[in-house]
Write a protein that holds these residues in place. Structure first.
Motif, mmCIF file in Angstrom:
data_model
loop_
_atom_site.group_PDB
_atom_site.id
_atom_site.type_symbol
_atom_site.label_atom_id
_atom_site.label_comp_id
_atom_site.label_asym_id
_atom_site.label_seq_id
_atom_site.Cartn_x
_atom_site.Cartn_y
_atom_site.Cartn_z
ATOM 1 N N GLY A 378 0.828 -1.205 0.000
ATOM 2 C CA GLY A 378 0.000 0.000 0.000
ATOM 3 C C GLY A 378 0.856 1.247 0.000
ATOM 4 O O GLY A 378 2.089 1.180 -0.044
ATOM 5 N N GLY A 379 0.188 2.397 0.043
ATOM 6 C CA GLY A 379 0.871 3.688 0.048
ATOM 7 C C GLY A 379 1.502 3.966 1.397
ATOM 8 O O GLY A 379 2.697 4.247 1.505
ATOM 9 N N ARG A 380 0.690 3.892 2.439
ATOM 10 C CA ARG A 380 1.251 3.984 3.782
ATOM 11 C C ARG A 380 1.571 2.556 4.201
ATOM 12 O O ARG A 380 0.686 1.698 4.225
ATOM 13 C CB ARG A 380 0.250 4.636 4.736
ATOM 14 N N VAL A 381 2.797 2.287 4.539
ATOM 15 C CA VAL A 381 3.239 0.904 4.736
ATOM 16 C C VAL A 381 3.288 0.535 6.218
ATOM 17 O O VAL A 381 2.755 -0.492 6.631
ATOM 18 C CB VAL A 381 4.608 0.679 4.066
ATOM 19 N N LEU A 382 3.957 1.375 7.012
ATOM 20 C CA LEU A 382 4.120 1.084 8.444
ATOM 21 C C LEU A 382 3.966 2.374 9.226
ATOM 22 O O LEU A 382 4.179 3.469 8.692
ATOM 23 C CB LEU A 382 5.530 0.540 8.717
ATOM 24 N N ALA A 383 3.619 2.250 10.496
ATOM 25 C CA ALA A 383 3.705 3.390 11.411
ATOM 26 C C ALA A 383 4.473 2.923 12.634
ATOM 27 O O ALA A 383 4.160 1.878 13.212
ATOM 28 C CB ALA A 383 2.316 3.874 11.813
ATOM 29 N N LEU A 384 5.518 3.674 12.990
ATOM 30 C CA LEU A 384 6.284 3.338 14.193
ATOM 31 C C LEU A 384 5.924 4.324 15.295
ATOM 32 O O LEU A 384 5.878 5.536 15.050
ATOM 33 C CB LEU A 384 7.784 3.417 13.902
ATOM 34 N N SER A 385 5.658 3.804 16.487
ATOM 35 C CA SER A 385 5.296 4.655 17.621
ATOM 36 C C SER A 385 6.255 4.412 18.764
ATOM 37 O O SER A 385 6.553 3.266 19.108
ATOM 38 C CB SER A 385 3.875 4.339 18.105
ATOM 39 N N ALA A 386 6.719 5.508 19.365
ATOM 40 C CA ALA A 386 7.561 5.389 20.559
ATOM 41 C C ALA A 386 7.055 6.363 21.611
ATOM 42 O O ALA A 386 6.702 7.500 21.303
ATOM 43 C CB ALA A 386 9.018 5.692 20.227
ATOM 44 N N THR A 387 7.032 5.890 22.843
ATOM 45 C CA THR A 387 6.669 6.772 23.947
ATOM 46 C C THR A 387 7.958 7.262 24.609
ATOM 47 O O THR A 387 9.044 6.726 24.380
ATOM 48 C CB THR A 387 5.796 6.043 24.987
ATOM 49 N N GLY A 388 7.815 8.300 25.404
ATOM 50 C CA GLY A 388 8.965 8.834 26.120
ATOM 51 C C GLY A 388 8.479 9.813 27.156
ATOM 52 O O GLY A 388 7.306 10.201 27.134
ATOM 53 N N HIS A 389 9.370 10.227 28.062
ATOM 54 C CA HIS A 389 8.904 11.169 29.068
ATOM 55 C C HIS A 389 8.749 12.562 28.486
ATOM 56 O O HIS A 389 8.040 13.391 29.027
ATOM 57 C CB HIS A 389 9.785 11.165 30.327
ATOM 58 N N ASP A 390 9.385 12.818 27.348
ATOM 59 C CA ASP A 390 9.148 14.082 26.642
ATOM 60 C C ASP A 390 9.303 13.837 25.140
ATOM 61 O O ASP A 390 9.655 12.738 24.709
ATOM 62 C CB ASP A 390 10.092 15.185 27.138
ATOM 63 N N PHE A 391 9.033 14.877 24.349
ATOM 64 C CA PHE A 391 9.043 14.704 22.901
ATOM 65 C C PHE A 391 10.438 14.409 22.374
ATOM 66 O O PHE A 391 10.602 13.672 21.412
ATOM 67 C CB PHE A 391 8.424 15.930 22.216
ATOM 68 N N GLN A 392 11.433 14.975 23.025
ATOM 69 C CA GLN A 392 12.786 14.732 22.552
ATOM 70 C C GLN A 392 13.142 13.247 22.652
ATOM 71 O O GLN A 392 13.652 12.650 21.696
ATOM 72 C CB GLN A 392 13.778 15.567 23.358
ATOM 73 N N SER A 393 12.844 12.635 23.785
ATOM 74 C CA SER A 393 13.222 11.222 23.939
ATOM 75 C C SER A 393 12.349 10.317 23.067
ATOM 76 O O SER A 393 12.844 9.346 22.490
ATOM 77 C CB SER A 393 13.170 10.807 25.408
ATOM 78 N N ALA A 394 11.074 10.636 22.933
ATOM 79 C CA ALA A 394 10.211 9.809 22.087
ATOM 80 C C ALA A 394 10.648 9.909 20.625
ATOM 81 O O ALA A 394 10.695 8.904 19.903
ATOM 82 C CB ALA A 394 8.750 10.243 22.234
#
Ligand code: AMP
Ligand code: GLY
Length: 430
Positions: A378-394
């Motif tokens: 497909g067009g969109r193939v994967l989505a990777l998600s990461a959590t973190g204590h702030d946006f920089q670490s995620a």
């Protein structure tokens, strides 16, 4: 419980993933699913648009709850058919889904309910629409009233662009039936946010706010897509703003639906512009967002199943409101070269086995071949998600993981959630 998730994108993989963690899900089915859902559920080879076959499968598998991902089956009446057959479903009936499937109807509902939204006029006659252009200031927004898979809104810088867009939608059938009726809408400025609630029509629980990135190119350039990334929660949508959105937008909209005898069950998604005059609705959707869901669900601290099941059966007041893990989540979509235009599929995807455990991989356009190879589909193939204590670490986590994945022509935006990181700390690996 036996649960069937309908759809095949990253959103549905995220829903299936969250449901698969519930101790009360005894059997999980996804129709049609993708290469990722195959690993955690049983995929049924039924198209998400095939209402009749989906209803038959729900009955044959004695499903206790159907969770509908995309808007199309809802607009086609999947929820209505399931209710007729006694199968509980999370997702609104076709009449209620008009809040998304007819932008003209949604505008009329908002006017009746006093929900703040961009001023708009609706046209079915191109001659009248063209005449109206002379009286307008620019930019303005031309929107197809019907379902157009994210391609229905065109921001027009001047009259000639507006005229071209109207002719494309209304005369040349550029969006098929969806563009036969159009809205000419006031252009709003401000910050955009996706605000989703789970409701049974009476009780309503907000989810954490999210931001998505619709354009293909970094810096919000190029054509609109289904969504190239997302993050949640949104630091500048504080409790007071959320309260205001509930009070001025969500409450009145659901109240007006009730007055019309429509009991809305499912997710109501408000696409909002936070303007100098407060929140204004850009659009309503009758379902979870994609890729917002991939950024919201990793932060959910409670079981998703009771929430969806209680909303479906009108008992939402009997379950507690959702709880959330501290921190943030950043989701980046990997697309095929050429998307959202034409692209090729069938390329083997490598590197998924190297992704660390703290990064979630949600599949969208993938397919598992008979020999076990995972290929693009497909067009969109994967989505990777990461959590973190702030946006920089995620961001650091998710972008480091992206470096490990490879397939021919893969492309992604490097600026997802960058604006939430202080300028001195831009941690993007190129
Ligand atoms: P929609 O298909 O209605 O979600 O619109 C797609 C995108 O176009 C939205 O996410 C906005 O970024 C933009 N947009 C839609 N309507 C307006 C508006 N009235 N003013 C400014 N931007 C808009
Ligand atoms: N991310 C936008 C949508 O789901 O409509």
């Amino acid at each position: 419980m036996r649960v069937l998730v309908v759809g095949s994108g990253g959103r549905e993989h995220a829903l299936a993933w969250a449901l698969s963690r519930s101790p009360d899900v005894e059997r999980l089915l996804v129709a049609p699913g993708n290469g990722g859902t195959a690993a955690i559920a049983q995929n049924l080879p039924i198209a998400a648009s095939d209402v009749e076959a989906l209803a038959a499968a729900a009955q044959a598998h004695r499903v206790d709850l159907v969770v509908v991902g995309p808007e199309e089956p809802l607009a086609r009446g999947l929820a209505d058919v399931l209710w007729e057959r006694g199968v509980p479903v999370f997702g609104p009936t076709a009449v209620a889904a008009r809040i998304e499937s007819s932008k003209a109807w949604a505008k009329e509902l908002m006017a009746a309910a006093g929900v703040p939204t961009a001023r708009a006029e609706r046209y079915q006659e191109i001659s009248l629409a063209l005449r109206a252009l002379d009286a307008h200031t620019y930019p303005l927004v031309v929107k197809a009233s019907g379902l157009a898979a994210g391609k229905g809104a065109v921001i027009c810088a001047d009259r000639s662009e507006a005229e071209r867009t109207l002719r494309w939608m209304m005369q040349e059938g550029g969006l098929g039936e969806a563009g036969r009726e159009v809205l000419i809408e006031e252009y709003l400025t401000g910050r955009e946010v996706s605000f989703l609630v789970v409701t049974d029509g009476e009780t309503t629980y907000p989810l954490i706010p999210a931001c998505d990135y619709k354009r293909i190119g970094e810096g919000d350039t190029g054509p609109n897509t289904g969504g190239m990334g997302a993050y949640a929660p949104v630091p500048w949508v504080d409790d007071a703003t959320q309260g205001e959105i509930m009070e001025r937008v969500i409450g009145p909209a659901l109240g007006e639906l009730r007055r019309r005898g429509i009991r809305y069950r499912g997710v109501l998604y408000a696409g909002l512009m936070l303007t100098a005059e407060g929140p204004k609705v850009l659009e309503f959707n009758c379902r979870f967002g994609d890729p917002e869901t991939q950024a919201i669900l990793p932060l959910l601290a409670c079981d998703l199943l009771p929430l969806l099941s209680a909303a479906a059966t009108g008992k939402l007041a009997e379950v507690p409101s959702p709880t959330w893990r501290p921190g943030v989540c950043v989701t980046v979509v990997i697309a095929s070269a050429g998307y959202p235009g034409t692209y090729r599929t069938g390329y083997p995807i490598s590197g998924l086995d190297r992704i660390p455990d703290d990064v979630l991989v949600f599949h969208a356009g993938t397919r598992l071949e008979r020999d076990g190879t995972l290929v693009t589909a497909g067009g969109r193939v994967l989505a990777l998600s990461a959590t973190g204590h702030d946006f920089q670490s995620a961001r650091q986590r998710v972008y480091a993981a992206l470096e490990l994945i490879e397939f021919e022509g893969m492309t992604y935006r490097r600026d997802i959630a960058a604006r939430e990181v202080e300028p001195r700390t831009i941690p993007v690996a190129r």
